[in-house]
Design a protein around this motif. Structure first.
Motif, short mmCIF file in Angstrom:
data_model
loop_
_atom_site.label_atom_id
_atom_site.label_comp_id
_atom_site.label_asym_id
_atom_site.label_seq_id
_atom_site.Cartn_x
_atom_site.Cartn_y
_atom_site.Cartn_z
N ASN A 135 24.78 44.25 4.51
CA ASN A 135 24.08 44.32 3.23
C ASN A 135 22.94 45.33 3.44
N SER B 85 17.64 39.53 9.16
CA SER B 85 17.28 38.30 9.89
C SER B 85 18.52 37.57 10.42
N HIS C 89 14.98 47.92 13.02
CA HIS C 89 13.59 47.44 13.04
C HIS C 89 13.37 46.31 14.04
N ASP D 189 20.02 46.25 14.27
CA ASP D 189 19.13 46.67 13.19
C ASP D 189 18.15 47.65 13.81
N PHE E 145 21.86 52.55 12.76
CA PHE E 145 23.29 52.54 12.45
C PHE E 145 23.90 53.91 12.75
N THR F 284 21.49 36.62 8.83
CA THR F 284 22.24 35.66 8.00
C THR F 284 23.75 35.87 8.11
C1 SAM Z 1 18.75 44.08 3.04
S1 SAM Z 1 18.32 43.99 4.70
C2 SAM Z 1 19.57 43.00 5.42
C3 SAM Z 1 19.27 41.56 5.24
C4 SAM Z 1 20.20 40.64 5.98
N1 SAM Z 1 21.53 40.61 5.40
C5 SAM Z 1 19.62 39.24 6.03
O1 SAM Z 1 20.17 38.35 5.39
O2 SAM Z 1 18.57 39.04 6.66
C6 SAM Z 1 18.69 45.58 5.28
C7 SAM Z 1 18.37 45.83 6.76
O3 SAM Z 1 18.82 47.13 7.10
C8 SAM Z 1 17.98 47.65 8.10
N2 SAM Z 1 18.21 49.11 8.15
C9 SAM Z 1 17.92 50.02 7.20
N3 SAM Z 1 18.35 51.25 7.58
C10 SAM Z 1 18.92 51.09 8.79
C11 SAM Z 1 19.57 51.99 9.71
N4 SAM Z 1 19.70 53.27 9.44
N5 SAM Z 1 20.05 51.46 10.87
C12 SAM Z 1 19.91 50.15 11.15
N6 SAM Z 1 19.31 49.27 10.34
C13 SAM Z 1 18.82 49.73 9.17
C14 SAM Z 1 16.62 47.20 7.69
O4 SAM Z 1 15.77 47.17 8.81
C15 SAM Z 1 16.90 45.81 7.11
O5 SAM Z 1 16.67 44.82 8.08
#
Ligand code: SAM
Length: 392
Positions: free
Chosen positions: A309, A207, A267, A265, A294, A209
């Protein structure tokens, strides 16, 4: 005034520097927070500028106690009506370490009674309790033998920067996100005062942050400029001082170099949330946001700082699924981000092993109750070819 400011464990040193910078004195760190002496001005300044504090509490009384009645007497002696008006609502919270009391709820209730009784005696009426959105918060802290009463100068916790709705709790608290950035070196400058890292990327931004904190730090934007504080409603509040401090903080905002802050991201929901938050804080033009995996998104510059994160599975099956992706993340970092520094915050203490990368630093931190690490990895050109996967 004696103040105490809790902060996420691991960020105490950063907070000490911040409070010194705000003009507080006798600043000292304790586990999970910082104690200091503050004037009205340094208290206001710290609320407005602190990136790392969770809240700033002003100490009103401290003493020994044995039973609830002692707590009642302690709170009854405080001239509450000199702090806030009877028309303002309040809430009492209690935290305790090894308190012998059987019920902390009862201790909370007795403090509430004392506040109301004292108000009745001095003002002929009592303020209402509001446990949801109180105007004023009173905090009781108990150890085995001593009790401390504080009034909270911040109100809503300082990690609430004012851009998320009430329901929009971040997966990562904003003050912890700011701490990760500082520990990773985002504020570091060279001998000429130029930032060591010009470009920033969070490739799993959720989101938003971390990227919002990163942009604010680079812009020297005070994190409290979009919100209000409980101490603005205290009876001694100095409105002119608040106006001066806010104007000063606005004047300190620096323009950011274009195309230096990036977030992505995979999603669409995450992108929509980040976009909404960037709009709310007026950073849409300052941050380049893309929906991308990524793996394969590529680095936006030849060098820079990546702070992220990555997802962490709570259930074992989720963890195993994610761990299967680590070698691919590791390859991406090595092949596409050589020349960068990557700082990854995770509850998986084995993450770097899975990535096949050796961290230069690892900072132990907590995310709520969860034991976490910030792994800082230098992706030096050619580094990956020489390194064998090493134990972290
Ligand atoms: C733990 S959350 C991050 C939260 C963020 N730090 C926040 O405060 O909102 C991890 C994020 O990684 C994304 N994600 C997971 N695998 C991914 C990839 N291969 N490439 C890009 N985004 C990815 C997910 O969609 C998710 O939004």
């Amino acid at each position: 005034m004696h103040i105490f400011a809790p902060c996420p464990r691991g960020l105490e040193e950063l907070l000490v520097n911040e409070f010194n910078h705000c003009g507080m004195t006798q600043v000292e760190q304790v586990g999970g927070g910082v104690r200091a002496r503050a004037t009205q001005e340094s208290l206001y300044r710290a609320n407005l500028h602190s990136r790392y504090a969770s809240r700033i509490l002003v100490r009103l009384a401290v003493g020994a106690y044995q039973k609830e009645e002692d707590l009642y007497q302690m709170a009854r002696k405080i001239a509450w009506h000199q702090w806030f008006d009877v028309s303002q609502s309040f809430k009492v919270s209690t935290t305790a370490v090894k308190s012998p009391l059987r019920s902390l709820d009862f201790a909370t209730l007795r403090i509430k009674d004392a506040v109301c009784d004292r108000f009745r005696a001095d003002r002929g009426g009592r303020p209402n309790v509001n446990t949801d959105q109180p105007d004023q918060r009173i905090q009781l802290f108990l150890t085995e033998t001593s009790a401390t009463l504080y009034i909270d100068s911040s109100g809503n916790p300082l990690w609430q920067r004012g851009y998320r709705g009430a329901a929009g709790a971040a997966p990562l608290k904003e003050n912890l996100a700011a701490g990760l950035l500082a520990l990773a070196g985002w504020n570091d400058t060279d001998e000429t005062g130029k930032p060591v890292y010009e470009t920033f990327l969070d490739p799993m931004c959720g989101s938003g942050t971390i990227v919002i904190e990163a942009a604010w730090m680079r812009a020297n934007m005070a994190p409290g400029l979009n919100r209000r504080f409980s101490c603005e409603r205290w009876l001694d509040a100095d409105r002119a001082l608040w106006t001066k401090l806010r104007a000063e903080a606005r004047a300190q905002i620096r323009p950011m170099a274009p195309q230096t802050i990036f977030a992505s991201d995979m999603h669409p929901g995450a992108i929509a949330a980040t976009r909404r938050h960037l709009e709310q804080v007026g950073l849409s033009d300052a941050v380049t946001l893309d929906q991308a995996d990524f793996i394969g998104r590529g680095a936006p510059a030849t060098t820079g700082l990546l702070v992220s994160n990555p997802p962490y599975g709570v259930r074992l099956s989720e963890q195993e699924e994610l761990q299967a992706e680590y070698p691919e993340w590791g390859r991406t970092l090595k092949q596409q981000f050589s020349g960068w520094t990557a700082a990854l915050f995770t509850a998986d203490l084995e993450l770097t092993k899975g990535l096949g990368l050796k961290p230069r630093r690892r900072f132990p931190l907590k995310n709520g109750a969860l034991e976490c690490r910030l792994f800082v990895i230098d992706l030096v050109s050619g580094f990956h070819r020489k390194q064998k996967p090493t134990e972290s």
